[in-house]
Design a protein around this motif. Sequence first.
Motif, PDB file in Angstrom:
ATOM      1  N   ALA A   1       3.106   3.936  -4.155  1.00 57.90           N
ATOM      2  CA  ALA A   1       4.392   4.593  -3.882  1.00 57.90           C
ATOM      3  C   ALA A   1       4.135   5.243  -2.749  1.00 57.90           C
ATOM      4  O   ALA A   1       3.187   5.384  -2.027  1.00 57.90           O
ATOM      5  N   ILE A   2       5.590   5.567  -2.118  1.00 55.66           N
ATOM      6  CA  ILE A   2       5.363   6.571  -0.906  1.00 55.66           C
ATOM      7  C   ILE A   2       5.547   8.013  -1.590  1.00 55.66           C
ATOM      8  O   ILE A   2       6.762   8.357  -2.044  1.00 55.66           O
ATOM      9  N   ALA A   3       4.624   8.867  -1.449  1.00 55.88           N
ATOM     10  CA  ALA A   3       4.615  10.201  -1.825  1.00 55.88           C
ATOM     11  C   ALA A   3       5.298  11.092  -0.565  1.00 55.88           C
ATOM     12  O   ALA A   3       4.642  11.152   0.415  1.00 55.88           O
ATOM     13  N   ILE A   4       6.338  11.575  -0.773  1.00 55.95           N
ATOM     14  CA  ILE A   4       7.068  12.462   0.426  1.00 55.95           C
ATOM     15  C   ILE A   4       6.697  13.890  -0.171  1.00 55.95           C
ATOM     16  O   ILE A   4       7.531  14.379  -1.076  1.00 55.95           O
ATOM     17  N   VAL A   5       5.681  14.657   0.722  1.00 54.07           N
ATOM     18  CA  VAL A   5       5.725  15.830   0.296  1.00 54.07           C
ATOM     19  C   VAL A   5       6.530  16.976   1.312  1.00 54.07           C
ATOM     20  O   VAL A   5       6.268  16.767   2.452  1.00 54.07           O
ATOM     21  N   ALA A   6       7.284  17.632   0.427  1.00 53.37           N
ATOM     22  CA  ALA A   6       8.094  18.886   1.452  1.00 53.37           C
ATOM     23  C   ALA A   6       7.445  20.017   1.123  1.00 53.37           C
ATOM     24  O   ALA A   6       8.011  20.631   0.086  1.00 53.37           O
ATOM     25  N   ALA A   7       6.686  20.515   1.834  1.00 51.47           N
ATOM     26  CA  ALA A   7       6.023  21.632   1.743  1.00 51.47           C
ATOM     27  C   ALA A   7       5.237  22.492   2.851  1.00 51.47           C
ATOM     28  O   ALA A   7       4.821  21.851   3.831  1.00 51.47           O
ATOM     29  N   THR A   8       5.748  23.554   3.131  1.00 48.55           N
ATOM     30  CA  THR A   8       5.147  24.313   4.366  1.00 48.55           C
ATOM     31  C   THR A   8       3.454  24.133   4.569  1.00 48.55           C
ATOM     32  O   THR A   8       3.166  23.742   5.591  1.00 48.55           O
ATOM     33  N   ALA A   9       2.660  24.377   3.518  1.00 45.34           N
ATOM     34  CA  ALA A   9       1.398  24.162   3.705  1.00 45.34           C
ATOM     35  C   ALA A   9       0.805  24.812   5.114  1.00 45.34           C
ATOM     36  O   ALA A   9       0.290  24.134   5.976  1.00 45.34           O
ATOM     37  N   HIS A  10       0.792  26.164   5.253  1.00 42.43           N
ATOM     38  CA  HIS A  10       0.754  26.673   6.593  1.00 42.43           C
ATOM     39  C   HIS A  10      -0.672  26.802   6.889  1.00 42.43           C
ATOM     40  O   HIS A  10      -0.620  26.932   8.333  1.00 42.43           O
ATOM     41  N   ARG A  11      -1.453  26.307   6.391  1.00 45.91           N
ATOM     42  CA  ARG A  11      -2.858  26.260   6.629  1.00 45.91           C
ATOM     43  C   ARG A  11      -3.256  24.777   6.881  1.00 45.91           C
ATOM     44  O   ARG A  11      -2.896  23.806   6.235  1.00 45.91           O
ATOM     45  N   ARG A  12      -3.555  24.435   8.238  1.00 49.07           N
ATOM     46  CA  ARG A  12      -3.885  22.995   8.561  1.00 49.07           C
ATOM     47  C   ARG A  12      -4.848  22.384   7.755  1.00 49.07           C
ATOM     48  O   ARG A  12      -4.754  21.176   7.555  1.00 49.07           O
TER      49      ARG A  12
ATOM     50  N   ALA B   1       9.784   5.700  -3.652  1.00 49.54           N
ATOM     51  CA  ALA B   1       9.404   6.842  -2.650  1.00 49.54           C
ATOM     52  C   ALA B   1       9.605   7.975  -3.667  1.00 49.54           C
ATOM     53  O   ALA B   1      10.855   8.104  -4.688  1.00 49.54           O
ATOM     54  N   ILE B   2       8.683   8.887  -3.859  1.00 55.33           N
ATOM     55  CA  ILE B   2       8.866  10.131  -4.732  1.00 55.33           C
ATOM     56  C   ILE B   2       8.659  11.293  -3.983  1.00 55.33           C
ATOM     57  O   ILE B   2       7.634  11.556  -3.080  1.00 55.33           O
ATOM     58  N   VAL B   3       9.924  11.987  -3.953  1.00 52.28           N
ATOM     59  CA  VAL B   3       9.556  13.634  -3.445  1.00 52.28           C
ATOM     60  C   VAL B   3       8.936  14.404  -4.288  1.00 52.28           C
ATOM     61  O   VAL B   3       9.338  14.567  -5.321  1.00 52.28           O
ATOM     62  N   LEU B   4       7.829  15.043  -3.612  1.00 48.60           N
ATOM     63  CA  LEU B   4       7.300  16.096  -4.168  1.00 48.60           C
ATOM     64  C   LEU B   4       7.720  17.275  -3.428  1.00 48.60           C
ATOM     65  O   LEU B   4       6.753  17.679  -2.536  1.00 48.60           O
TER      66      LEU B   4
ATOM     67  N   THR C   1       0.976  -1.425  -0.122  1.00 51.78           N
ATOM     68  CA  THR C   1       0.006   0.147   0.073  1.00 51.78           C
ATOM     69  C   THR C   1       1.118   1.377   0.054  1.00 51.78           C
ATOM     70  O   THR C   1       1.836   1.297   0.676  1.00 51.78           O
ATOM     71  N   GLY C   2       0.348   2.218  -0.662  1.00 48.20           N
ATOM     72  CA  GLY C   2       1.209   3.534  -0.640  1.00 48.20           C
ATOM     73  C   GLY C   2       0.722   4.355   0.338  1.00 48.20           C
ATOM     74  O   GLY C   2      -0.138   4.056   1.143  1.00 48.20           O
ATOM     75  N   ALA C   3       1.262   5.619   0.558  1.00 49.19           N
ATOM     76  CA  ALA C   3       1.166   6.516   1.618  1.00 49.19           C
ATOM     77  C   ALA C   3       1.735   7.989   1.040  1.00 49.19           C
ATOM     78  O   ALA C   3       2.413   7.868   0.485  1.00 49.19           O
ATOM     79  N   VAL C   4       0.983   8.982   1.734  1.00 48.07           N
ATOM     80  CA  VAL C   4       1.561   9.991   1.716  1.00 48.07           C
ATOM     81  C   VAL C   4       2.130  10.515   2.871  1.00 48.07           C
ATOM     82  O   VAL C   4       1.760  10.331   4.174  1.00 48.07           O
ATOM     83  N   VAL C   5       3.401  10.901   3.036  1.00 45.01           N
ATOM     84  CA  VAL C   5       4.253  11.399   4.078  1.00 45.01           C
ATOM     85  C   VAL C   5       4.402  12.920   3.684  1.00 45.01           C
ATOM     86  O   VAL C   5       5.172  13.392   2.780  1.00 45.01           O
ATOM     87  N   TRP C   6       3.795  13.899   4.713  1.00 48.05           N
ATOM     88  CA  TRP C   6       3.782  15.284   4.499  1.00 48.05           C
ATOM     89  C   TRP C   6       4.801  15.887   5.572  1.00 48.05           C
ATOM     90  O   TRP C   6       4.328  15.879   6.896  1.00 48.05           O
ATOM     91  N   LEU C   7       5.721  16.419   5.149  1.00 47.82           N
ATOM     92  CA  LEU C   7       6.732  17.208   6.198  1.00 47.82           C
ATOM     93  C   LEU C   7       6.412  18.606   6.125  1.00 47.82           C
ATOM     94  O   LEU C   7       6.376  19.176   4.881  1.00 47.82           O
ATOM     95  N   THR C   8       5.885  19.054   7.173  1.00 47.15           N
ATOM     96  CA  THR C   8       5.514  20.527   7.092  1.00 47.15           C
ATOM     97  C   THR C   8       6.312  21.372   8.339  1.00 47.15           C
ATOM     98  O   THR C   8       6.862  20.569   9.189  1.00 47.15           O
ATOM     99  N   GLY C   9       6.319  22.671   8.089  1.00 46.45           N
ATOM    100  CA  GLY C   9       7.275  23.589   8.900  1.00 46.45           C
ATOM    101  C   GLY C   9       7.379  24.747   8.161  1.00 46.45           C
ATOM    102  O   GLY C   9       7.035  24.721   7.191  1.00 46.45           O
ATOM    103  N   PRO C  10       7.667  25.595   8.980  1.00 47.70           N
ATOM    104  CA  PRO C  10       7.989  26.901   8.400  1.00 47.70           C
ATOM    105  C   PRO C  10       9.131  27.091   7.215  1.00 47.70           C
ATOM    106  O   PRO C  10       9.931  26.026   7.142  1.00 47.70           O
TER     107      PRO C  10
END
Length: 186
Positions: free
Chosen positions: A76-87, A34-37, A2-11
């Motif tokens: 795949a595992i989608a690794i999102v590196a984005a601030t996305a400052h709104r919860r 693993a795919i970095v977005l 099974t794939g997953a989304v890993v969302w890295l958030t922060g300033p």
Amino acid sequence: MTGAVVWLTGPPAAGKSTLARALARRLRATGRVAIVLDGDTIRAALVPRPGYDEVARDGFYRTLGNLACVVATQGAIAIVAATAHRRAWRDAARAAAPRFVEVYVATPPELCRRRDPKGLYAAAGAGSTLPGAGVAYEPPVAPEVVVTPGGEGAALDAIAAACAIVTAPAPPRRAPPAHAGARGGA
């Protein structure tokens, strides 16, 4: 699997992209796709390029979340590196993803300002739209992993473990009973 989304958030300048690349290397070493977005990379690839006002950001982060979910549904595992400052943007991605791991890169603002690799904080002035400088950043309420400066190695272990848990293969299906063939009657 099974794939997953890993969302890295922060300033901005928290270290999300660096951590995303390290995580991708670690997951690939175990045979996972693993795919970095990276938010900056995806933003630069979109035509027309999204702006930074609230409406444009809303569309961009919703699109990024949808893209990550498409990748995850392919196994795949989608690794999102984005601030996305709104919860709300991260919560929408969580609701749509087959599996979701939220990682809060909790770098203090003063360290982000010192790092500032893109000069964002230096350029932020009155009326800035930079999350953490002129626009509020909404940290996650209950992230699966919290990363603090100096704890990146332990964080990689925790994120990889969370990925292993959420992407564990489903139990094998039992094969249907074999049939000897059609039986005809006259």
